[in-house]
Design a protein around this motif. Structure first.
Motif, mmCIF file in Angstrom:
data_model
loop_
_atom_site.group_PDB
_atom_site.id
_atom_site.type_symbol
_atom_site.label_atom_id
_atom_site.label_comp_id
_atom_site.label_asym_id
_atom_site.label_seq_id
_atom_site.Cartn_x
_atom_site.Cartn_y
_atom_site.Cartn_z
ATOM 1 N N LEU A 1 1.677 8.127 7.161
ATOM 2 C CA LEU A 1 1.539 6.027 7.534
ATOM 3 C C LEU A 1 2.166 5.661 6.409
ATOM 4 C CD1 LEU A 1 -2.571 6.909 8.372
ATOM 5 C CD2 LEU A 1 -0.447 6.609 9.802
ATOM 6 N N ALA A 2 3.014 3.803 6.331
ATOM 7 C CA ALA A 2 3.913 3.908 5.832
ATOM 8 C C ALA A 2 3.224 1.878 6.137
ATOM 9 C CB ALA A 2 4.969 3.849 5.996
ATOM 10 N N GLY A 3 4.243 1.048 5.863
ATOM 11 C CA GLY A 3 3.836 -0.033 6.109
ATOM 12 C C GLY A 3 3.440 -1.018 5.505
ATOM 13 N N ASP A 4 3.272 -2.101 5.385
ATOM 14 C CA ASP A 4 2.573 -3.741 4.534
ATOM 15 C C ASP A 4 1.367 -3.221 4.446
ATOM 16 O OD1 ASP A 4 4.851 -4.594 4.114
ATOM 17 O OD2 ASP A 4 4.319 -5.941 5.794
ATOM 18 N N ASP A 5 0.505 -2.994 5.359
ATOM 19 C CA ASP A 5 -1.240 -2.373 5.974
ATOM 20 C C ASP A 5 -1.121 -1.245 5.500
ATOM 21 O OD1 ASP A 5 -0.293 -1.049 8.021
ATOM 22 O OD2 ASP A 5 -1.630 -2.568 8.770
ATOM 23 N N GLY A 6 -0.031 0.152 5.374
ATOM 24 C CA GLY A 6 -0.458 1.866 5.037
ATOM 25 C C GLY A 6 -1.392 2.008 6.565
ATOM 26 N N THR A 7 -1.181 1.679 7.566
ATOM 27 C CA THR A 7 -1.635 1.764 8.598
ATOM 28 C C THR A 7 -0.659 2.674 9.864
ATOM 29 O OG1 THR A 7 -2.538 -0.289 9.969
ATOM 30 C CG2 THR A 7 -3.382 1.312 8.425
ATOM 31 N N GLU A 8 0.843 2.419 9.654
ATOM 32 C CA GLU A 8 1.544 2.261 10.555
ATOM 33 C C GLU A 8 2.423 3.832 10.616
ATOM 34 O OE1 GLU A 8 5.644 0.120 12.645
ATOM 35 O OE2 GLU A 8 4.484 -0.492 10.654
ATOM 36 N N PRO A 9 2.698 4.184 11.705
ATOM 37 C CA PRO A 9 2.940 5.880 11.987
ATOM 38 C C PRO A 9 4.183 5.903 11.330
ATOM 39 C CG PRO A 9 1.538 5.572 13.551
ATOM 40 C CD PRO A 9 1.594 4.053 12.534
ATOM 41 N N MET B 1 1.152 -1.281 0.181
ATOM 42 C CA MET B 1 -0.150 -0.200 0.234
ATOM 43 C C MET B 1 0.870 1.103 -0.127
ATOM 44 S SD MET B 1 -3.098 1.087 2.723
ATOM 45 C CE MET B 1 -4.347 1.412 1.642
ATOM 46 N N GLU B 2 0.378 2.142 -0.663
ATOM 47 C CA GLU B 2 1.344 3.636 -0.603
ATOM 48 C C GLU B 2 0.842 4.374 0.159
ATOM 49 O OE1 GLU B 2 3.184 5.247 -3.814
ATOM 50 O OE2 GLU B 2 2.929 3.014 -4.392
ATOM 51 N N PRO B 3 2.389 4.668 1.091
ATOM 52 C CA PRO B 3 1.799 5.539 2.375
ATOM 53 C C PRO B 3 1.337 7.127 1.585
ATOM 54 C CG PRO B 3 4.390 4.863 1.545
ATOM 55 C CD PRO B 3 3.448 4.856 0.612
ATOM 56 N N GLN B 4 0.538 7.423 2.987
ATOM 57 C CA GLN B 4 -0.188 8.662 2.839
ATOM 58 C C GLN B 4 -0.237 9.266 3.808
ATOM 59 O OE1 GLN B 4 -2.714 8.819 0.575
ATOM 60 N NE2 GLN B 4 -2.242 6.632 -0.250
ATOM 61 N N VAL B 5 -0.500 10.926 3.535
ATOM 62 C CA VAL B 5 -0.132 11.390 4.730
ATOM 63 C C VAL B 5 -1.272 12.045 4.952
ATOM 64 C CG1 VAL B 5 0.932 13.830 5.041
ATOM 65 C CG2 VAL B 5 1.533 12.471 3.306
ATOM 66 N N THR B 6 -1.809 12.047 6.519
ATOM 67 C CA THR B 6 -3.008 12.502 7.170
ATOM 68 C C THR B 6 -2.346 13.396 8.126
ATOM 69 O OG1 THR B 6 -5.282 11.166 8.218
ATOM 70 C CG2 THR B 6 -2.942 10.702 8.809
ATOM 71 N N ASP B 7 -3.531 14.091 8.527
ATOM 72 C CA ASP B 7 -3.933 15.508 9.613
ATOM 73 C C ASP B 7 -4.486 14.579 10.648
ATOM 74 O OD1 ASP B 7 -3.811 17.832 11.016
ATOM 75 O OD2 ASP B 7 -5.286 18.935 9.936
ATOM 76 N N ARG B 8 -3.445 14.987 11.523
ATOM 77 C CA ARG B 8 -3.938 14.050 13.365
ATOM 78 C C ARG B 8 -4.813 15.924 13.893
ATOM 79 N NH1 ARG B 8 -5.849 9.159 11.734
ATOM 80 N NH2 ARG B 8 -3.864 7.781 11.372
ATOM 81 N N THR B 9 -5.418 16.471 13.835
ATOM 82 C CA THR B 9 -6.028 17.293 14.675
ATOM 83 C C THR B 9 -5.496 17.358 15.328
ATOM 84 O OG1 THR B 9 -8.311 17.368 13.942
ATOM 85 C CG2 THR B 9 -6.611 18.903 12.387
ATOM 86 N N GLU B 10 -6.414 16.556 16.076
ATOM 87 C CA GLU B 10 -6.850 16.022 17.681
ATOM 88 C C GLU B 10 -5.496 15.963 18.389
ATOM 89 O OE1 GLU B 10 -6.364 11.604 16.084
ATOM 90 O OE2 GLU B 10 -7.023 13.726 15.387
ATOM 91 N N ARG B 11 -3.727 15.704 17.280
ATOM 92 C CA ARG B 11 -2.545 15.397 18.355
ATOM 93 C C ARG B 11 -2.027 16.768 17.244
ATOM 94 N NH1 ARG B 11 -0.686 9.290 17.614
ATOM 95 N NH2 ARG B 11 0.881 10.678 19.647
ATOM 96 N N SER B 12 -2.509 18.113 16.546
ATOM 97 C CA SER B 12 -1.943 18.880 15.971
ATOM 98 C C SER B 12 -0.607 18.879 14.985
ATOM 99 C CB SER B 12 -1.300 19.969 16.645
ATOM 100 O OG SER B 12 -2.460 20.223 17.871
ATOM 101 N N ARG B 13 -0.775 17.192 14.342
ATOM 102 C CA ARG B 13 0.612 16.907 13.860
ATOM 103 C C ARG B 13 -0.406 15.916 12.628
ATOM 104 N NH1 ARG B 13 3.340 12.606 17.479
ATOM 105 N NH2 ARG B 13 2.478 10.590 16.540
ATOM 106 N N TYR B 14 0.956 16.166 11.078
ATOM 107 C CA TYR B 14 0.615 15.330 9.832
ATOM 108 C C TYR B 14 1.618 14.608 10.284
ATOM 109 C CZ TYR B 14 -1.709 19.913 7.984
ATOM 110 O OH TYR B 14 -2.215 20.356 7.469
ATOM 111 N N GLU B 15 0.372 13.634 9.541
ATOM 112 C CA GLU B 15 1.393 12.364 9.850
ATOM 113 C C GLU B 15 1.279 11.401 8.417
ATOM 114 O OE1 GLU B 15 -0.235 9.139 12.329
ATOM 115 O OE2 GLU B 15 0.263 10.696 15.221
#
Length: 104
Positions: free
Chosen positions: A17-25, A1-15
């Motif tokens: 995400l990568a890894g085999d399933d694309g969910t690992e920060p 799965m391709e890495p994705q950038v997401t805004d985690r507003t509750e943590r005030s940071r963009y993350e």
């Protein structure tokens, strides 16, 4: 799965995400949002993901989102500041009167 950038507003940071399933920060860019400005404070990529271009993907994703939201960018983080310096098409996000302060 391709890495994705997401805004985690509750943590005030963009993350990124990568890894085999694309969910690992794999890294993050912390920010402070205030009155139409987003100040990038710190960026970090987990050493397990180093050398894969995820830092650049994270910077581009965060800055593209800031542009889409009409936010002015204050790149206090050396990584974000350096990335903007290498990609001058993003310099316009930094207020002109403050570019010298950031060496842009």
């Amino acid at each position: 799965m391709e890495p994705q950038v997401t805004d985690r507003t509750e943590r005030s940071r963009y993350e990124v995400l990568a890894g085999d399933d694309g969910t690992e920060p794999a890294g993050f860019a912390e920010y402070h949002l205030s009155e139409g400005e987003i100040a990038f404070i710190h960026t970090e990529i987990d050493s397990r993901f180093a050398g894969r271009g995820l830092g650049g993907l994270l910077a581009r994703g965060a800055l593209d989102d800031a542009r889409a939201r009409g936010l002015r960018v204050l790149p206090y983080c050396p990584f974000i500041r350096g990335w903007i310096g290498k990609h001058p098409e993003y310099t316009d996000l930094v207020p002109e009167a403050r570019r010298a302060r950031f060496g842009l």
